[in-house]
Design a protein around this motif. Structure first.
Motif, PDB file in Angstrom:
ATOM      1  N   LEU A 118       5.453  -7.639   7.657  1.00 45.91           N
ATOM      2  CA  LEU A 118       4.893  -6.403   7.120  1.00 45.91           C
ATOM      3  C   LEU A 118       5.389  -5.232   7.952  1.00 45.91           C
ATOM      4  O   LEU A 118       5.444  -5.323   9.179  1.00 45.91           O
ATOM      5  CB  LEU A 118       3.370  -6.444   7.136  1.00 45.91           C
ATOM      6  N   ALA A 119       5.734  -4.161   7.269  1.00 48.49           N
ATOM      7  CA  ALA A 119       6.186  -2.939   7.941  1.00 48.49           C
ATOM      8  C   ALA A 119       5.263  -1.801   7.557  1.00 48.49           C
ATOM      9  O   ALA A 119       5.008  -1.561   6.376  1.00 48.49           O
ATOM     10  CB  ALA A 119       7.615  -2.603   7.536  1.00 48.49           C
ATOM     11  N   GLU A 120       4.733  -1.121   8.566  1.00 52.69           N
ATOM     12  CA  GLU A 120       3.948   0.086   8.338  1.00 52.69           C
ATOM     13  C   GLU A 120       4.864   1.275   8.563  1.00 52.69           C
ATOM     14  O   GLU A 120       5.420   1.451   9.648  1.00 52.69           O
ATOM     15  CB  GLU A 120       2.762   0.156   9.294  1.00 52.69           C
ATOM     16  N   VAL A 121       5.045   2.062   7.517  1.00 58.98           N
ATOM     17  CA  VAL A 121       5.977   3.188   7.537  1.00 58.98           C
ATOM     18  C   VAL A 121       5.192   4.491   7.485  1.00 58.98           C
ATOM     19  O   VAL A 121       4.289   4.652   6.656  1.00 58.98           O
ATOM     20  CB  VAL A 121       6.942   3.129   6.323  1.00 58.98           C
ATOM     21  N   ARG A 122       5.556   5.398   8.366  1.00 57.59           N
ATOM     22  CA  ARG A 122       4.990   6.751   8.351  1.00 57.59           C
ATOM     23  C   ARG A 122       6.136   7.750   8.445  1.00 57.59           C
ATOM     24  O   ARG A 122       7.064   7.549   9.224  1.00 57.59           O
ATOM     25  CB  ARG A 122       4.036   6.964   9.520  1.00 57.59           C
ATOM     26  N   LEU A 123       6.056   8.800   7.654  1.00 57.66           N
ATOM     27  CA  LEU A 123       7.046   9.871   7.769  1.00 57.66           C
ATOM     28  C   LEU A 123       6.589  10.820   8.867  1.00 57.66           C
ATOM     29  O   LEU A 123       5.461  11.313   8.848  1.00 57.66           O
ATOM     30  CB  LEU A 123       7.202  10.626   6.453  1.00 57.66           C
ATOM     31  N   LEU A 124       7.457  11.042   9.829  1.00 60.20           N
ATOM     32  CA  LEU A 124       7.163  11.973  10.915  1.00 60.20           C
ATOM     33  C   LEU A 124       7.586  13.391  10.547  1.00 60.20           C
ATOM     34  O   LEU A 124       7.025  14.365  11.036  1.00 60.20           O
ATOM     35  CB  LEU A 124       7.888  11.536  12.190  1.00 60.20           C
ATOM     36  N   LYS A 125       8.611  13.471   9.683  1.00 54.55           N
ATOM     37  CA  LYS A 125       9.117  14.771   9.217  1.00 54.55           C
ATOM     38  C   LYS A 125       9.669  14.583   7.822  1.00 54.55           C
ATOM     39  O   LYS A 125      10.387  13.612   7.557  1.00 54.55           O
ATOM     40  CB  LYS A 125      10.227  15.276  10.130  1.00 54.55           C
ATOM     41  N   LEU A 126       9.348  15.481   6.935  1.00 56.62           N
ATOM     42  CA  LEU A 126       9.942  15.501   5.610  1.00 56.62           C
ATOM     43  C   LEU A 126      10.365  16.927   5.320  1.00 56.62           C
ATOM     44  O   LEU A 126       9.538  17.791   5.022  1.00 56.62           O
ATOM     45  CB  LEU A 126       8.969  15.006   4.543  1.00 56.62           C
ATOM     46  N   GLY A 127      11.655  17.178   5.515  1.00 58.77           N
ATOM     47  CA  GLY A 127      12.210  18.499   5.249  1.00 58.77           C
ATOM     48  C   GLY A 127      12.953  18.507   3.929  1.00 58.77           C
ATOM     49  O   GLY A 127      12.920  17.546   3.170  1.00 58.77           O
ATOM     50  N   LEU A 146       6.629   0.284  12.159  1.00 58.74           N
ATOM     51  CA  LEU A 146       6.120  -0.772  13.034  1.00 58.74           C
ATOM     52  C   LEU A 146       6.094  -2.058  12.220  1.00 58.74           C
ATOM     53  O   LEU A 146       5.503  -2.096  11.136  1.00 58.74           O
ATOM     54  CB  LEU A 146       4.720  -0.442  13.536  1.00 58.74           C
ATOM     55  N   MET A 147       6.746  -3.108  12.729  1.00 54.98           N
ATOM     56  CA  MET A 147       6.852  -4.372  12.007  1.00 54.98           C
ATOM     57  C   MET A 147       6.112  -5.474  12.739  1.00 54.98           C
ATOM     58  O   MET A 147       6.160  -5.545  13.964  1.00 54.98           O
ATOM     59  CB  MET A 147       8.327  -4.753  11.850  1.00 54.98           C
ATOM     60  N   ARG A 148       5.459  -6.318  11.967  1.00 57.28           N
ATOM     61  CA  ARG A 148       4.733  -7.454  12.524  1.00 57.28           C
ATOM     62  C   ARG A 148       4.801  -8.621  11.554  1.00 57.28           C
ATOM     63  O   ARG A 148       5.089  -8.441  10.371  1.00 57.28           O
ATOM     64  CB  ARG A 148       3.294  -7.086  12.824  1.00 57.28           C
ATOM     65  N   SER A 149       4.538  -9.807  12.073  1.00 57.73           N
ATOM     66  CA  SER A 149       4.426 -10.986  11.222  1.00 57.73           C
ATOM     67  C   SER A 149       3.053 -10.959  10.572  1.00 57.73           C
ATOM     68  O   SER A 149       2.060 -10.589  11.205  1.00 57.73           O
ATOM     69  CB  SER A 149       4.571 -12.263  12.050  1.00 57.73           C
ATOM     70  N   GLU A 150       2.993 -11.353   9.304  1.00 56.04           N
ATOM     71  CA  GLU A 150       1.709 -11.379   8.618  1.00 56.04           C
ATOM     72  C   GLU A 150       0.730 -12.280   9.376  1.00 56.04           C
ATOM     73  O   GLU A 150       1.101 -13.347   9.855  1.00 56.04           O
ATOM     74  CB  GLU A 150       1.883 -11.888   7.193  1.00 56.04           C
ATOM     75  N   GLY A 151      -0.505 -11.811   9.513  1.00 57.21           N
ATOM     76  CA  GLY A 151      -1.523 -12.576  10.224  1.00 57.21           C
ATOM     77  C   GLY A 151      -1.612 -12.264  11.704  1.00 57.21           C
ATOM     78  O   GLY A 151      -2.468 -12.788  12.400  1.00 57.21           O
ATOM     79  N   GLU A 182       0.861  -1.194   0.000  1.00 54.55           N
ATOM     80  CA  GLU A 182       0.000   0.000   0.000  1.00 54.55           C
ATOM     81  C   GLU A 182       0.888   1.231   0.000  1.00 54.55           C
ATOM     82  O   GLU A 182       1.983   1.213   0.554  1.00 54.55           O
ATOM     83  CB  GLU A 182      -0.872   0.057   1.255  1.00 54.55           C
ATOM     84  N   LEU A 183       0.374   2.311  -0.589  1.00 54.11           N
ATOM     85  CA  LEU A 183       1.110   3.568  -0.597  1.00 54.11           C
ATOM     86  C   LEU A 183       0.130   4.724  -0.653  1.00 54.11           C
ATOM     87  O   LEU A 183      -0.772   4.753  -1.495  1.00 54.11           O
ATOM     88  CB  LEU A 183       2.039   3.625  -1.816  1.00 54.11           C
ATOM     89  N   SER A 184       0.289   5.650   0.285  1.00 55.24           N
ATOM     90  CA  SER A 184      -0.458   6.901   0.266  1.00 55.24           C
ATOM     91  C   SER A 184       0.523   8.011   0.650  1.00 55.24           C
ATOM     92  O   SER A 184       1.681   7.744   0.921  1.00 55.24           O
ATOM     93  CB  SER A 184      -1.648   6.852   1.228  1.00 55.24           C
ATOM     94  N   GLU A 185       0.040   9.235   0.696  1.00 59.18           N
ATOM     95  CA  GLU A 185       0.917  10.358   1.031  1.00 59.18           C
ATOM     96  C   GLU A 185       1.525  10.240   2.420  1.00 59.18           C
ATOM     97  O   GLU A 185       2.601  10.774   2.671  1.00 59.18           O
ATOM     98  CB  GLU A 185       0.153  11.682   0.920  1.00 59.18           C
ATOM     99  N   ASP A 186       0.834   9.561   3.338  1.00 55.95           N
ATOM    100  CA  ASP A 186       1.334   9.511   4.705  1.00 55.95           C
ATOM    101  C   ASP A 186       1.641   8.113   5.221  1.00 55.95           C
ATOM    102  O   ASP A 186       2.019   7.955   6.380  1.00 55.95           O
ATOM    103  CB  ASP A 186       0.363  10.216   5.654  1.00 55.95           C
ATOM    104  N   ARG A 187       1.511   7.072   4.356  1.00 56.02           N
ATOM    105  CA  ARG A 187       1.727   5.722   4.855  1.00 56.02           C
ATOM    106  C   ARG A 187       2.143   4.786   3.727  1.00 56.02           C
ATOM    107  O   ARG A 187       1.676   4.917   2.598  1.00 56.02           O
ATOM    108  CB  ARG A 187       0.443   5.223   5.494  1.00 56.02           C
ATOM    109  N   LEU A 188       3.013   3.848   4.079  1.00 52.04           N
ATOM    110  CA  LEU A 188       3.449   2.816   3.150  1.00 52.04           C
ATOM    111  C   LEU A 188       3.460   1.494   3.909  1.00 52.04           C
ATOM    112  O   LEU A 188       3.864   1.455   5.069  1.00 52.04           O
ATOM    113  CB  LEU A 188       4.857   3.147   2.624  1.00 52.04           C
ATOM    114  N   ILE A 189       3.000   0.447   3.267  1.00 54.06           N
ATOM    115  CA  ILE A 189       3.104  -0.903   3.829  1.00 54.06           C
ATOM    116  C   ILE A 189       4.054  -1.682   2.928  1.00 54.06           C
ATOM    117  O   ILE A 189       3.817  -1.795   1.716  1.00 54.06           O
ATOM    118  CB  ILE A 189       1.742  -1.637   3.890  1.00 54.06           C
ATOM    119  N   MET A 190       5.163  -2.167   3.511  1.00 52.63           N
ATOM    120  CA  MET A 190       6.140  -2.948   2.761  1.00 52.63           C
ATOM    121  C   MET A 190       6.185  -4.359   3.314  1.00 52.63           C
ATOM    122  O   MET A 190       6.131  -4.564   4.523  1.00 52.63           O
ATOM    123  CB  MET A 190       7.528  -2.313   2.822  1.00 52.63           C
TER     124      MET A 190
END
Length: 147
Positions: free
Chosen positions: A99-108, A117-122, A29-37
């Protein structure tokens, strides 16, 4: 701010600059504020005891934040990690993807800070958390043109 790259463009660019790891990861998944890898867990990612190794989880966090930064700023191959802090909280499953949920806290203009935040699938249980800081080459620099 909108996305500079969509999932297909991002995966294609990452495969061109990091072909050695491109088969290990997928963007779900990819949006302006979140990515799931996704880390496609294989035998090479495991450590004794059948769990995903720390270096593999670091790679997931690092590639996830790198991808999120690129999705926002565009093709900047020489954006580099300058800092990382990781907390390993519980044993991940060895036989399933991570799965890793990525959020940018700052983009300068020169620095980006991401939270992962990483977790095992399921599972909803977080197995590891990382905070990564990336240096972004200044616009017009030789490093920025290399991307």
């Amino acid at each position: 701010m909108s996305l500079a790259l969509n999932i297909e463009e991002l995966m294609g660019y990452m495969a061109s600059v990091f072909p050695q790891v491109s088969d290990d990861f997928a963007i779900e998944e990819l949006s302006e504020d979140r990515l799931i890898m996704r880390l496609k867990v294989a035998h090479r990612h495991l450590r004794p005891g059948g769990t995903v190794s720390g270096p593999s989880m670091f790679a997931l966090a690092d590639c996830g934040v790198y991808a999120m930064v690129l999705a926002r700023v565009g093709r900047q191959g020489l954006a580099v990690t300058t800092s990382c802090s990781m907390d390993f909280m519980r044993k991940p499953e060895g036989g399933v993807d991570m799965l890793a949920e990525v959020r940018l806290l700052k983009l300068g203009k020169l620095l980006a800070v991401g939270d992962v935040l990483m977790r095992s699938e399921g599972s909803d249980k977080i197995v590891a958390r990382a905070t990564m800081t990336y240096s972004i080459p200044p616009a017009g620099s030789v490093a920025a043109k290399a991307g």
